[in-house]
Design an enzyme around this catalytic site. Structure first.
Site, PDB file in Angstrom:
ATOM      1  N   ASN A   7     -65.054  80.474 -48.859  1.00 50.29           N
ATOM      2  CA  ASN A   7     -65.010  80.205 -50.139  1.00 50.29           C
ATOM      3  C   ASN A   7     -66.436  79.914 -50.643  1.00 50.29           C
ATOM      4  O   ASN A   7     -66.998  79.044 -50.336  1.00 50.29           O
ATOM      5  CB  ASN A   7     -64.047  79.030 -50.565  1.00 50.29           C
ATOM      6  CG  ASN A   7     -63.878  78.704 -52.102  1.00 50.29           C
ATOM      7  OD1 ASN A   7     -65.009  78.590 -52.578  1.00 50.29           O
ATOM      8  ND2 ASN A   7     -62.790  78.516 -52.417  1.00 50.29           N
ATOM      9  N   ASP A   9     -67.373  79.254 -54.063  1.00 48.93           N
ATOM     10  CA  ASP A   9     -67.619  78.911 -55.481  1.00 48.93           C
ATOM     11  C   ASP A   9     -68.678  78.090 -55.785  1.00 48.93           C
ATOM     12  O   ASP A   9     -69.472  78.013 -56.664  1.00 48.93           O
ATOM     13  CB  ASP A   9     -66.472  77.894 -55.553  1.00 48.93           C
ATOM     14  CG  ASP A   9     -64.997  78.497 -55.788  1.00 48.93           C
ATOM     15  OD1 ASP A   9     -64.789  79.666 -55.913  1.00 48.93           O
ATOM     16  OD2 ASP A   9     -63.832  77.876 -55.585  1.00 48.93           O
ATOM     17  N   HIS A  10     -69.145  77.273 -54.834  1.00 53.79           N
ATOM     18  CA  HIS A  10     -70.211  76.263 -54.765  1.00 53.79           C
ATOM     19  C   HIS A  10     -71.628  76.752 -54.567  1.00 53.79           C
ATOM     20  O   HIS A  10     -72.643  76.471 -55.248  1.00 53.79           O
ATOM     21  CB  HIS A  10     -70.251  75.156 -53.924  1.00 53.79           C
ATOM     22  CG  HIS A  10     -68.783  74.341 -54.388  1.00 53.79           C
ATOM     23  ND1 HIS A  10     -68.704  74.000 -55.430  1.00 53.79           N
ATOM     24  CD2 HIS A  10     -67.604  74.018 -53.511  1.00 53.79           C
ATOM     25  CE1 HIS A  10     -67.330  73.452 -55.584  1.00 53.79           C
ATOM     26  NE2 HIS A  10     -66.962  73.457 -54.460  1.00 53.79           N
ATOM     27  N   HIS A  43     -62.636  81.276 -56.672  1.00 56.61           N
ATOM     28  CA  HIS A  43     -61.553  80.463 -57.652  1.00 56.61           C
ATOM     29  C   HIS A  43     -62.215  80.687 -58.828  1.00 56.61           C
ATOM     30  O   HIS A  43     -63.035  80.049 -59.541  1.00 56.61           O
ATOM     31  CB  HIS A  43     -61.364  79.237 -57.263  1.00 56.61           C
ATOM     32  CG  HIS A  43     -60.415  78.285 -58.016  1.00 56.61           C
ATOM     33  ND1 HIS A  43     -59.953  77.183 -57.894  1.00 56.61           N
ATOM     34  CD2 HIS A  43     -59.610  78.833 -58.967  1.00 56.61           C
ATOM     35  CE1 HIS A  43     -58.992  76.880 -58.671  1.00 56.61           C
ATOM     36  NE2 HIS A  43     -58.561  77.910 -59.448  1.00 56.61           N
ATOM     37  N   ARG A  45     -61.855  79.698 -62.097  1.00 58.79           N
ATOM     38  CA  ARG A  45     -60.963  78.587 -62.982  1.00 58.79           C
ATOM     39  C   ARG A  45     -61.053  79.035 -64.486  1.00 58.79           C
ATOM     40  O   ARG A  45     -61.943  79.632 -65.135  1.00 58.79           O
ATOM     41  CB  ARG A  45     -61.827  77.253 -62.538  1.00 58.79           C
ATOM     42  CG  ARG A  45     -61.372  76.514 -61.479  1.00 58.79           C
ATOM     43  CD  ARG A  45     -62.148  75.440 -61.329  1.00 58.79           C
ATOM     44  NE  ARG A  45     -61.839  74.526 -60.387  1.00 58.79           N
ATOM     45  CZ  ARG A  45     -60.762  73.653 -60.244  1.00 58.79           C
ATOM     46  NH1 ARG A  45     -59.993  73.369 -61.557  1.00 58.79           N
ATOM     47  NH2 ARG A  45     -60.140  72.926 -59.371  1.00 58.79           N
ATOM     48  N   ARG A  49     -66.058  76.776 -64.668  1.00 60.13           N
ATOM     49  CA  ARG A  49     -67.053  75.922 -64.065  1.00 60.13           C
ATOM     50  C   ARG A  49     -68.088  76.415 -63.301  1.00 60.13           C
ATOM     51  O   ARG A  49     -69.246  76.015 -63.094  1.00 60.13           O
ATOM     52  CB  ARG A  49     -66.501  74.527 -63.771  1.00 60.13           C
ATOM     53  CG  ARG A  49     -66.061  74.757 -62.417  1.00 60.13           C
ATOM     54  CD  ARG A  49     -65.261  73.338 -61.856  1.00 60.13           C
ATOM     55  NE  ARG A  49     -64.218  72.860 -62.675  1.00 60.13           N
ATOM     56  CZ  ARG A  49     -63.303  71.662 -62.106  1.00 60.13           C
ATOM     57  NH1 ARG A  49     -63.872  71.316 -61.096  1.00 60.13           N
ATOM     58  NH2 ARG A  49     -62.359  71.494 -63.258  1.00 60.13           N
ATOM     59  N   HIS A  50     -67.542  77.393 -62.520  1.00 63.79           N
ATOM     60  CA  HIS A  50     -68.508  77.947 -61.464  1.00 63.79           C
ATOM     61  C   HIS A  50     -68.347  79.607 -61.270  1.00 63.79           C
ATOM     62  O   HIS A  50     -69.123  80.063 -62.027  1.00 63.79           O
ATOM     63  CB  HIS A  50     -68.398  77.504 -59.852  1.00 63.79           C
ATOM     64  CG  HIS A  50     -67.070  77.143 -59.397  1.00 63.79           C
ATOM     65  ND1 HIS A  50     -65.965  77.980 -59.400  1.00 63.79           N
ATOM     66  CD2 HIS A  50     -66.435  75.982 -59.009  1.00 63.79           C
ATOM     67  CE1 HIS A  50     -64.695  77.306 -59.096  1.00 63.79           C
ATOM     68  NE2 HIS A  50     -65.101  76.110 -58.699  1.00 63.79           N
ATOM     69  N   GLU A  70     -58.446  83.156 -55.861  1.00 67.97           N
ATOM     70  CA  GLU A  70     -57.791  81.782 -56.076  1.00 67.97           C
ATOM     71  C   GLU A  70     -57.518  81.892 -57.673  1.00 67.97           C
ATOM     72  O   GLU A  70     -58.574  82.164 -58.334  1.00 67.97           O
ATOM     73  CB  GLU A  70     -58.240  80.482 -55.494  1.00 67.97           C
ATOM     74  CG  GLU A  70     -58.368  80.497 -53.965  1.00 67.97           C
ATOM     75  CD  GLU A  70     -59.151  79.276 -53.621  1.00 67.97           C
ATOM     76  OE1 GLU A  70     -59.569  78.479 -54.794  1.00 67.97           O
ATOM     77  OE2 GLU A  70     -59.301  78.914 -52.375  1.00 67.97           O
ATOM     78  N   THR A 101     -59.281  71.107 -56.144  1.00 70.25           N
ATOM     79  CA  THR A 101     -57.623  71.502 -56.382  1.00 70.25           C
ATOM     80  C   THR A 101     -56.961  70.413 -55.915  1.00 70.25           C
ATOM     81  O   THR A 101     -57.038  70.038 -54.537  1.00 70.25           O
ATOM     82  CB  THR A 101     -57.406  72.784 -55.761  1.00 70.25           C
ATOM     83  OG1 THR A 101     -58.331  73.618 -56.133  1.00 70.25           O
ATOM     84  CG2 THR A 101     -55.939  73.160 -56.064  1.00 70.25           C
ATOM     85  N   GLU A 151     -50.700  79.122 -48.086  1.00 67.95           N
ATOM     86  CA  GLU A 151     -51.639  78.301 -47.572  1.00 67.95           C
ATOM     87  C   GLU A 151     -51.368  76.925 -47.535  1.00 67.95           C
ATOM     88  O   GLU A 151     -51.264  76.534 -48.616  1.00 67.95           O
ATOM     89  CB  GLU A 151     -53.018  78.808 -48.646  1.00 67.95           C
ATOM     90  CG  GLU A 151     -54.140  78.100 -47.970  1.00 67.95           C
ATOM     91  CD  GLU A 151     -55.536  78.418 -48.590  1.00 67.95           C
ATOM     92  OE1 GLU A 151     -55.702  79.832 -49.064  1.00 67.95           O
ATOM     93  OE2 GLU A 151     -56.325  77.689 -48.844  1.00 67.95           O
ATOM     94  N   HIS A 196     -58.792  73.611 -47.466  1.00 66.32           N
ATOM     95  CA  HIS A 196     -59.271  72.561 -48.290  1.00 66.32           C
ATOM     96  C   HIS A 196     -59.538  71.273 -47.577  1.00 66.32           C
ATOM     97  O   HIS A 196     -58.777  70.615 -46.619  1.00 66.32           O
ATOM     98  CB  HIS A 196     -57.979  72.111 -49.393  1.00 66.32           C
ATOM     99  CG  HIS A 196     -58.746  71.495 -50.364  1.00 66.32           C
ATOM    100  ND1 HIS A 196     -59.169  70.127 -50.343  1.00 66.32           N
ATOM    101  CD2 HIS A 196     -58.917  72.144 -51.741  1.00 66.32           C
ATOM    102  CE1 HIS A 196     -59.691  70.154 -51.499  1.00 66.32           C
ATOM    103  NE2 HIS A 196     -59.446  70.908 -52.350  1.00 66.32           N
ATOM    104  N   GLY A 197     -60.926  70.978 -47.662  1.00 59.61           N
ATOM    105  CA  GLY A 197     -61.536  69.859 -46.957  1.00 59.61           C
ATOM    106  C   GLY A 197     -61.778  70.209 -45.539  1.00 59.61           C
ATOM    107  O   GLY A 197     -62.158  69.035 -44.778  1.00 59.61           O
ATOM    108  N   GLY A 218     -64.719  76.503 -47.918  1.00 58.71           N
ATOM    109  CA  GLY A 218     -65.734  76.582 -48.614  1.00 58.71           C
ATOM    110  C   GLY A 218     -66.711  75.329 -48.764  1.00 58.71           C
ATOM    111  O   GLY A 218     -67.991  75.513 -48.231  1.00 58.71           O
TER     112      GLY A 218
HETATM  113  N1  PXP Z   1     -57.989  76.960 -50.592  1.00 62.71           N
HETATM  114  C1  PXP Z   1     -57.764  76.853 -51.661  1.00 62.71           C
HETATM  115  C2  PXP Z   1     -56.475  77.319 -52.160  1.00 62.71           C
HETATM  116  C3  PXP Z   1     -58.859  75.942 -52.410  1.00 62.71           C
HETATM  117  O1  PXP Z   1     -58.343  75.709 -53.649  1.00 62.71           O
HETATM  118  C4  PXP Z   1     -59.951  75.746 -51.883  1.00 62.71           C
HETATM  119  C5  PXP Z   1     -60.912  74.754 -52.718  1.00 62.71           C
HETATM  120  O2  PXP Z   1     -61.476  75.859 -53.923  1.00 62.71           O
HETATM  121  C6  PXP Z   1     -60.126  75.951 -50.578  1.00 62.71           C
HETATM  122  C7  PXP Z   1     -59.074  76.607 -49.712  1.00 62.71           C
HETATM  123  C8  PXP Z   1     -61.446  75.393 -49.980  1.00 62.71           C
HETATM  124  O3  PXP Z   1     -61.615  74.276 -49.701  1.00 62.71           O
HETATM  125  P1  PXP Z   1     -62.989  73.385 -49.331  1.00 62.71           P
HETATM  126  O4  PXP Z   1     -63.809  73.719 -50.446  1.00 62.71           O
HETATM  127  O5  PXP Z   1     -62.887  71.993 -49.380  1.00 62.71           O
HETATM  128  O6  PXP Z   1     -63.371  74.057 -47.958  1.00 62.71           O
END
Ligand code: PXP
Length: 248
Positions: A7, A9-10, A43, A45, A49-50, A70, A101, A151, A196-197, A218
């Protein structure tokens, strides 16, 4: 082997901090692919924002692997998805004020709305995933609305690992919850992803869940890349100063 979706996004978060055109998400995606990423996730959004619309269209052109979009179940973004045609869409909940999220989509609570969106996305050839908590009711609802994948939201798993480490009961019971929901999803014919995380420290436990297809990671990867790249970035700038001003 479990696949890795990165991911990015950042990368866009950094770019948007200055509203510049760098760092480029397409260049970042190409580097991730070179390093072995199996797919690239962004993602889009509603508050932009990104990731921006142009990023999604640009990635659709440039990626050699798969594009995973996403998105919230909002009509505006559904229309963009139907136009871009990413390989995968992952439906996520979205709140304006959240930092990231929080929690999974309540599929069971909005089956009619989501079923219509899933149907339209699938008809245009997109593989559709639901980002859900590790909960049997949500797995069943995802199956009932004909999603292709789920997921599992691993946010709580990551939080427990950070607080307590891998041994105590809270963490082990979360692993069990994820295992049970995962096994149920697979028995329903759903493709199983998680994210996520997830990071370099907590990954091991989640790798033990059977039949996992792909992780989406991500923040940890982008954050780590700062430290694997910062020294060279400073060295290169020092070299330039030396080149342009002479050896003082
Ligand atoms: N999966 C989904 C559906 C998410 O919304 C996110 C965060 O945008 C991630 C995975 C990735 O999470 P992280 O950035 O904490 O690795």
């Amino acid at each position: 082997m479990i696949k890795l979706g990165v991911n990015i996004d950042h990368i866009a978060t950094i770019r948007q901090a200055r509203k510049e055109d760098f760092p480029s998400v397409t260049e970042a995606a190409a580097l991730c692919e070179k390093a072995g990423a199996d797919s690239i996730t962004v993602h889009l959004r509603e508050d932009r924002r990104h990731i921006q619309d142009k990023d999604v269209y640009g990635l659709r052109e440039s990626l050699r692997t798969k594009l995973n979009l996403e998105m919230a179940a909002s009509e505006e973004i559904v229309k963009i998805a139907l136009d871009v045609k990413p390989d995968y869409v992952c439906l996520v909940p979205e709140k304006r004020q959240e930092v990231t999220t929080e929690g999974g989509v309540d599929v069971a609570g909005q089956k009619a709305k989501l079923s219509d969106i899933v149907d339209r996305l699938k008809k245009s050839g997109i593989i559709v995933s639901m980002f859900i908590d590790a909960d049997i009711e949500q797995v069943n609802a995802s199956s009932e609305i004909n999603a292709d994948c789920i997921e599992i939201h691993t946010g709580k798993y990551a939080e427990y690992f950070k607080k307590f480490g891998a041994d105590p009961n809270e963490f082990q019971s979360e692993i069990k919850r994820i295992s049970d929901a995962s096994a149920h999803a697979v028995s329903k014919g759903l493709i199983l992803n998680a994210g996520h995380g997830l990071d370099y420290k907590n990954l091991e436990g989640i790798c033990k869940i059977a039949s996992m297809n792909e992780f989406n990671i991500g923040f940890a990867i982008v954050a780590e890349s700062v430290f694997t790249g910062l020294e060279k970035a400073v060295t290169d700038m020092k070299k330039l100063i030396k080149k342009y001003t002479g050896d003082m």
